[in-house]
Design an enzyme around this catalytic site. Structure first.
Site, short mmCIF file in Angstrom:
data_model
loop_
_atom_site.label_atom_id
_atom_site.label_comp_id
_atom_site.label_asym_id
_atom_site.label_seq_id
_atom_site.Cartn_x
_atom_site.Cartn_y
_atom_site.Cartn_z
N CYS A 1 0.93 -1.16 0.06
CA CYS A 1 0.01 -0.03 0.15
C CYS A 1 0.87 1.17 -0.13
CB CYS A 1 -1.02 -0.09 1.23
SG CYS A 1 -2.12 1.54 1.26
N HIS B 1 -9.00 -3.71 -2.55
CA HIS B 1 -7.89 -2.87 -1.74
C HIS B 1 -8.61 -1.51 -1.75
CE1 HIS B 1 -3.92 -1.82 -0.31
NE2 HIS B 1 -4.32 -0.91 -0.91
N GLU B 2 -8.79 -0.85 -3.16
CA GLU B 2 -8.98 0.70 -3.11
C GLU B 2 -10.64 0.91 -2.41
OE1 GLU B 2 -6.63 2.63 -3.60
OE2 GLU B 2 -5.32 1.06 -4.50
N HIS C 1 -10.19 1.20 1.35
CA HIS C 1 -9.45 2.51 1.77
C HIS C 1 -10.96 3.23 1.99
CE1 HIS C 1 -5.27 2.41 1.87
NE2 HIS C 1 -5.33 2.11 0.52
#
Length: 179
Positions: free
Chosen positions: A104, A146-147, A150
């Protein structure tokens, strides 16, 4: 982003927020204004992602707690996927769960084996307000999850358990960017 325009070419590189910054651990706000400021944010996200050699970047990683992310990521067949999503919703995450290396830009230089589904579908909007649906498999599915995490206030370390989590946190404590 068509007609030869390079994403991020008009953007400015912004400082990355790092693990421990509160903006990374809170859900982001929905985007309500689709206009020049949003287009500028998307350009800045691309410019920052490319400068940091990433394959994806969420708005809160540059201190903007808005539901926007960009990506330029290959899938397992080496097909390049390039785009952005505003107000994304993860509508599918299924298939085989694969533990693979994940890093990351907000946890620079470190990575850990993280479990993710090998198929994901995100629905949302473009910066001009058009609906879109993005399908990802393999590495690109990992990137989308993953994004999206966030924007929900999670990072990949939140998926780790036991010794993997402890090892990553020890590495974070020793990292030069933490001092």
């Amino acid at each position: 982003m068509r007609n030869g325009q390079i994403p991020g070419a008009r953007g400015r590189v912004r400082p990355l927020t790092l693990l421990g910054d509160a903006v990374l651990h809170q859900p982001c706000r929905e985007v309500t204004e689709f206009g020049p400021e949003l287009a500028e944010l998307v350009e800045d996200l691309f410019a920052t992602m490319y400068a940091a050699h990433g394959v994806g970047l969420a708005a809160n990683q540059i201190g903007e707690p808005l539901r926007v992310f960009v990506y330029d990521c290959p899938d397992d067949d080496d097909v390049r996927h390039l785009g952005h999503v505003v107000n994304p919703r993860l509508v599918e995450a299924d298939g085989v769960v694969i533990r693979g290396p994940e890093g990351c830009l907000s946890v620079p230089g470190l990575e850990a084996g993280t479990e993710r589904y090998d198929h994901a579908v995100i629905e949302g909007f473009t910066m001009t307000g058009e609906r879109l649906r993005v399908h990802g498999t393999g590495w690109f599915a990992r990137c989308l999850q993953h994004e999206y995490d966030h924007l929900e206030g999670r990072i990949y370390a939140d998926h780790l358990k036991g010794w993997r989590h402890r090892r990553l946190m020890r590495q974070v404590d020793r990292a030069s960017w933490r001092r």
